[in-house]
Design an enzyme around this catalytic site. Structure first.
Site, mmCIF file in Angstrom:
data_model
loop_
_atom_site.group_PDB
_atom_site.id
_atom_site.type_symbol
_atom_site.label_atom_id
_atom_site.label_comp_id
_atom_site.label_asym_id
_atom_site.label_seq_id
_atom_site.Cartn_x
_atom_site.Cartn_y
_atom_site.Cartn_z
ATOM 1 N N LYS A 186 59.902 63.205 39.899
ATOM 2 C CA LYS A 186 59.990 62.015 40.764
ATOM 3 C C LYS A 186 58.609 61.394 40.943
ATOM 4 C CE LYS A 186 63.836 63.047 43.837
ATOM 5 N NZ LYS A 186 64.207 63.340 45.219
ATOM 6 N N ASP A 242 65.773 60.128 48.437
ATOM 7 C CA ASP A 242 66.892 61.047 48.298
ATOM 8 C C ASP A 242 67.912 60.373 47.397
ATOM 9 O OD1 ASP A 242 67.728 63.700 49.029
ATOM 10 O OD2 ASP A 242 69.460 62.758 49.941
ATOM 11 N N THR A 243 68.372 61.136 46.422
ATOM 12 C CA THR A 243 69.224 60.566 45.383
ATOM 13 C C THR A 243 70.478 61.401 45.216
ATOM 14 O OG1 THR A 243 67.326 59.682 44.203
ATOM 15 C CG2 THR A 243 69.306 60.025 42.905
ATOM 16 N N PHE A 295 65.040 64.071 33.964
ATOM 17 C CA PHE A 295 65.301 65.310 34.697
ATOM 18 C C PHE A 295 66.706 65.256 35.303
ATOM 19 C CE2 PHE A 295 64.884 63.918 39.173
ATOM 20 C CZ PHE A 295 64.346 62.654 38.986
ATOM 21 N N GLY A 296 67.061 66.313 36.003
ATOM 22 C CA GLY A 296 68.341 66.339 36.718
ATOM 23 C C GLY A 296 69.521 66.104 35.788
ATOM 24 N N TYR A 297 70.373 65.178 36.187
ATOM 25 C CA TYR A 297 71.596 64.893 35.440
ATOM 26 C C TYR A 297 71.366 63.880 34.311
ATOM 27 C CZ TYR A 297 73.846 67.168 39.440
ATOM 28 O OH TYR A 297 74.217 68.067 40.406
ATOM 29 N N ASP A 298 70.120 63.505 34.058
ATOM 30 C CA ASP A 298 69.824 62.467 33.051
ATOM 31 C C ASP A 298 70.503 62.698 31.693
ATOM 32 O OD1 ASP A 298 68.375 60.883 34.737
ATOM 33 O OD2 ASP A 298 66.398 61.481 33.999
ATOM 34 N N HIS A 339 68.402 53.565 39.365
ATOM 35 C CA HIS A 339 68.539 53.549 40.823
ATOM 36 C C HIS A 339 67.170 53.658 41.502
ATOM 37 C CE1 HIS A 339 68.791 57.314 38.720
ATOM 38 N NE2 HIS A 339 68.312 57.939 39.770
ATOM 39 N N ARG A 340 66.352 54.648 41.080
ATOM 40 C CA ARG A 340 65.049 54.830 41.721
ATOM 41 C C ARG A 340 64.122 53.675 41.376
ATOM 42 N NH1 ARG A 340 64.304 59.185 40.009
ATOM 43 N NH2 ARG A 340 65.368 60.291 41.675
HETATM 44 P P1 IMP Z 1 67.064 64.844 45.628
HETATM 45 O O1 IMP Z 1 67.871 65.501 46.701
HETATM 46 O O2 IMP Z 1 66.805 63.422 45.877
HETATM 47 O O3 IMP Z 1 65.827 65.597 45.295
HETATM 48 O O4 IMP Z 1 67.901 64.836 44.288
HETATM 49 C C1 IMP Z 1 69.120 65.475 44.170
HETATM 50 C C2 IMP Z 1 69.375 65.884 42.762
HETATM 51 O O5 IMP Z 1 69.833 64.739 42.078
HETATM 52 C C3 IMP Z 1 68.176 66.407 41.972
HETATM 53 O O6 IMP Z 1 68.070 67.772 42.067
HETATM 54 C C4 IMP Z 1 68.523 66.022 40.573
HETATM 55 O O7 IMP Z 1 69.323 67.009 40.010
HETATM 56 C C5 IMP Z 1 69.355 64.783 40.770
HETATM 57 N N1 IMP Z 1 68.577 63.564 40.525
HETATM 58 C C6 IMP Z 1 67.776 62.884 41.374
HETATM 59 N N2 IMP Z 1 67.253 61.810 40.774
HETATM 60 C C7 IMP Z 1 67.741 61.823 39.498
HETATM 61 C C8 IMP Z 1 67.549 60.986 38.375
HETATM 62 O O8 IMP Z 1 66.819 59.989 38.387
HETATM 63 N N3 IMP Z 1 68.227 61.334 37.265
HETATM 64 C C9 IMP Z 1 69.043 62.429 37.199
HETATM 65 N N4 IMP Z 1 69.229 63.245 38.204
HETATM 66 C C10 IMP Z 1 68.581 62.953 39.358
#
Ligand code: IMP
Length: 202
Positions: free
Chosen positions: A13, A70-71, A153-156, A181-182
């Site tokens: 992030k 927060d995402t 990262f994450g679900y990308d 989104h971000r």
């Molecule tokens: P957080 O609670 O905002 O840190 O994010 C929750 C989870 O959403 C993270 O652990 C990631 O798995 C996922 N996430 C957040 N931002 C993204 C992104 O930009 N792409 C893909 N997964 C994301």
């Protein structure tokens, strides 16, 4: 030069945020930069609640204007799951891969036209005690049935944004930031901050 602290220990992030602000006369600080070793617990049931909590707790310690994000990934066929619980979908202290695997398993057999999903990002900019601003961004797309790509990262690796045929994990960071989104929430914040710092002496 004005300083902004990012209330996150997530290096991915932080890189996305730094990329958006790279041409601004602004110093982006990480928690490490200011020797704060805290993981704010995300126990609210909305993205807004968690974003506010993360920014406020760190602002009260640091007294530096603080941003947090927060995402969540909201999948229609799963009634909005994983949503606000995206980081711990597969359990506590799991990897990005564990969450992707659980998502793909739960989506198994769901036809392509029903695989719609969106990411929502909420950013809180906490500037002084009891004074903060919120920004959000949404990116719609679909969940594919395998992981593709190694960036991001994450679900990308599981998500293809509308209008594209690549997953976020197959895109460069600047491309992702243009449509994500971000990226959208950060762009609103970037424009706001430009005016804010020119009008307010913090
Ligand atoms: P957080 O609670 O905002 O840190 O994010 C929750 C989870 O959403 C993270 O652990 C990631 O798995 C996922 N996430 C957040 N931002 C993204 C992104 O930009 N792409 C893909 N997964 C994301």
């Amino acid at each position: 030069m004005e300083e902004i602290l990012v209330s996150s220990n997530n290096a991915d992030k932080l890189s996305e945020i730094k990329e958006v602000f790279k041409d601004e006369n602004l110093k982006i600080l990480s928690l490490k930069d200011v020797n704060i070793n805290i993981d704010v617990i995300e126990d609210q049931d909305t993205l807004e609640g968690n974003a506010l909590k993360k920014a406020k707790e760190i602002f009260l310690i640091s007294k530096i204007p603080t941003i947090s994000d927060d995402t969540g990934l909201f999948v229609e066929a799963l009634n909005g799951e994983p949503g606000v619980y995206s980081s711990r979908y597969a359990g506590e202290n799991v990897s990005y891969n564990d969450n992707c695997v659980k998502l793909l398993e739960n989506m198994n057999g769901i036809p392509e036209q029903q695989r719609v999903a969106y990411f929502k990002c909420v950013i809180c900019f906490y500037v002084e005690e009891n004074k903060y601003y919120m920004f959000d961004g949404i990116c719609s797309g679909k969940i594919i049935n395998e992981k593709r790509g190694t960036k991001g990262f994450g679900y990308d690796p599981t998500f293809i944004p509308d209008g594209f045929d690549k997953t976020f994990a197959e895109m460069d960071i600047d491309r992702k930031n243009e449509i994500s989104h971000r990226g959208k929430a950060l762009e609103k914040l970037r424009r706001f901050i430009k005016v804010y710092f020119s009008q307010n002496q913090i």
